[in-house]
Structure formats: structure tokens, C-alpha cells
Scaffold this motif. Structure first.
Motif, PDB file in Angstrom:
ATOM      1  N   TRP A  81     -25.624  76.594 -18.779  1.00 19.43           N
ATOM      2  CA  TRP A  81     -27.250  76.260 -19.307  1.00 19.43           C
ATOM      3  C   TRP A  81     -27.458  74.847 -20.021  1.00 19.43           C
ATOM      4  O   TRP A  81     -26.194  75.029 -21.695  1.00 19.43           O
ATOM      5  N   THR A  82     -27.251  73.564 -19.926  1.00 21.18           N
ATOM      6  CA  THR A  82     -26.812  72.529 -20.894  1.00 21.18           C
ATOM      7  C   THR A  82     -28.082  71.195 -21.050  1.00 21.18           C
ATOM      8  O   THR A  82     -29.131  71.951 -20.558  1.00 21.18           O
ATOM      9  N   LEU A  83     -27.812  70.079 -21.516  1.00 14.15           N
ATOM     10  CA  LEU A  83     -29.117  69.269 -21.388  1.00 14.15           C
ATOM     11  C   LEU A  83     -28.987  69.275 -20.175  1.00 14.15           C
ATOM     12  O   LEU A  83     -30.028  68.390 -20.036  1.00 14.15           O
ATOM     13  N   ARG A  84     -28.160  69.087 -18.885  1.00 18.53           N
ATOM     14  CA  ARG A  84     -28.261  68.056 -17.827  1.00 18.53           C
ATOM     15  C   ARG A  84     -29.299  69.291 -17.045  1.00 18.53           C
ATOM     16  O   ARG A  84     -29.258  70.706 -16.915  1.00 18.53           O
ATOM     17  N   PRO A  85     -30.706  68.720 -16.626  1.00 25.12           N
ATOM     18  CA  PRO A  85     -31.565  68.918 -16.340  1.00 25.12           C
ATOM     19  C   PRO A  85     -30.986  70.302 -14.753  1.00 25.12           C
ATOM     20  O   PRO A  85     -31.887  71.196 -14.405  1.00 25.12           O
ATOM     21  N   SER A  86     -30.042  69.361 -14.348  1.00 26.17           N
ATOM     22  CA  SER A  86     -29.997  70.267 -12.889  1.00 26.17           C
ATOM     23  C   SER A  86     -29.009  71.102 -13.611  1.00 26.17           C
ATOM     24  O   SER A  86     -28.988  72.781 -12.558  1.00 26.17           O
ATOM     25  N   SER A  87     -29.286  72.082 -14.495  1.00 26.65           N
ATOM     26  CA  SER A  87     -27.766  72.502 -15.332  1.00 26.65           C
ATOM     27  C   SER A  87     -28.672  74.189 -14.982  1.00 26.65           C
ATOM     28  O   SER A  87     -29.056  74.825 -15.456  1.00 26.65           O
TER      29      SER A  87
END
Length: 249
Positions: A81-87
Motif C-alpha cells: 500500500w502506497t500513496l497511489r490510490p490504485s494500490s
């Protein structure tokens, strides 16, 4: 010149950009709405929609990250999980996620110190957030703060990203739908931009500098998520350093 001028005194709904704009509005607004469409506040919305909560952390704040870990938070980047919404689409319900960014997260942390109630808004949840903001404000001043970006990615002068103009305009338009008489010119113009371009949001986010940067980095899916206007019923509000959905708490 009086600081009241820069704080847009006399208007109920106000709008100004970035950390300096936040500083100008913070002392006189009961509610502050942070907007960072690509990607912090969109990531927050996705995480909360999955049943998670988010600790906003200014990028590089080692002490805040350590404190979040001690509180049981999963730090974005430690796992998938990261800052990327898709993650974050499969974030397990109940997860406390420490999420850092140089703009949106930093603004949330700074806004919390003002004593105002802080919300995080994006294009997905703008209408829901506006409804809850109006209730909390109860006629008192509201400040909308589009985060913008930085020339140089994480440092340098503010770049007024149009994705945040659209996001802030979506919040402004929703607030003005019930009463537009108290909106500052800055607020009215942002609302007008959003209302005029609502049918073109996907194209604008894909074609703007921030969107092209994400696409070049292989994150086009994040743009699709960010451009889903009105798809969320979350109202992220910051309480005790944690963003949670006001409608489920």
C-alpha cells in the motif's frame, strides 16, 4: 495591508492555495478543507471507503512516522500500500495507514494545529464532504485549500495544479448550491471552473501536467480513480491526528 484582506474576511466560504494560503485562512475559519486530488486526498478517500483510517504524515517526518508505528499504523510503502490510490483498493477494513506526501498530508498536519475542524476532499467525495462541512461550520467561515504541487516535485515554489482547482471548485460548487451569497471571488471562480468543465474532468486530469506525470510513471489507473466525480460517500475528517469517515464514526 491588513492580514484580514489576505484571509478573505467578510466572506463565509473562502479559498486560497498551499501552505501560505492555509496560514492566511486558518486563524479565522472554523473548518478547513484540504484538496490534493493527485493524489493524497484521493488515496485517503479510497482507503476510508475500504473501511480504513489514515494518519497524514508530512514527507520526511521521521518522528511522526515512528509515532504512527507505535500507535499500530502500517506505514505506506512498507507493504504494497502506497500513496497511489490504485494500490489501496484492497486495503483491509480496520487498517490504520500512515500516509505521507509533501502537499496534502503536510497541509492536513498543519491545519490540525490551527484548531479548526479539518476535512480532506477530492473530486470523488466533494459533494458529501461539502454537506458535512456545512453542518460542522454552522454558518461560520469555511476555508478551502487546494494543495497544488511543487516545481521540483517535493521542493520549490508552488505550482497551481488544475486538478486541485477542479477539486476545490467541486467542493465550492456544492457549498454554494445552498447559499452562494457569502462566497469570495476566489471561491466563485473555482466553482465556475468546475461547473463549466465537469463533463471534461477525465480528459483534463489525463492531459494536465500532473496527470501526464502519473501516466509516464505507470500510474494511469490513479487518474481514473481520481476523476470519478461523485463516486464516494465518504467524508474524511481529522480527529486526534487520524482521518476517518465522519459518516461511519
Amino acid at each position: 495591508m491588513s492580514d484580514d484582506v489576505f484571509g478573505q474576511s467578510g466572506y463565509r466560504i473562502r479559498l486560497e492555495w498551499g501552505e501560505d494560503g492555509l496560514a492566511a485562512l486558518a486563524s479565522s475559519c472554523a473548518v478547513l478543507v484540504v484538496v490534493d486530488v493527485l493524489s493524497f486526498t484521493t488515496a485517503v478517500d479510497v482507503a476510508l471507503d475500504c473501511g480504513g483510517r489514515v494518519v497524514p504524515v508530512r514527507r520526511g517526518d521521521v518522528r511522526a512516522i515512528s509515532s504512527a508505528r507505535s500507535a499500530g499504523a502500517v506505514v505506506a510503502g512498507d507493504q504494497k500500500w502506497t500513496l497511489r490510490p490504485s494500490s489501496l483498493l484492497d486495503l483491509p477494513a480496520g487498517t490504520l495507514l500512515a500516509l505521507s506526501s509533501p502537499n496534502g498530508a503536510a497541509l492536513c498536519a498543519r491545519a490540525a494545529a490551527s484548531g479548526a475542524t479539518v476535512f480532506a476532499a477530492c473530486l470523488r467525495n466533494a459533494e458529501t464532504v461539502a454537506s458535512e462541512v456545512d453542518k460542522v461550520a454552522d454558518g461560520r467561515p469555511i476555508g478551502i485549500v487546494p494543495a497544488g504541487e511543487r516545481w521540483g516535485a517535493t521542493a520549490g515554489p508552488l505550482r497551481h495544479g488544475i486538478e486541485d482547482l477542479l477539486g476545490a471548485g467541486a467542493v465550492a460548487a456544492a457549498l454554494m448550491a445552498t447559499d452562494s451569497s457569502g462566497a469570495s471571488p476566489e471561491t466563485r471562480l473555482a466553482a465556475s471552473c468546475f461547473s463549466h468543465e465537469i463533463e471534461n474532468v477525465v480528459e483534463l486530469l489525463q492531459g494536465c501536467v500532473s496527470g501526464r506525470e502519473l501516466t509516464a510513471g505507470g500510474h494511469a489507473a490513479d487518474i481514473e480513480l481520481a476523476a470519478a466525480v461523485g463516486s464516494s460517500s465518504c467524508a474524511p475528517v481529522l480527529r486526534d491526528g487520524v482521518l476517518a469517515n465522519r459518516l461511519s464514526s
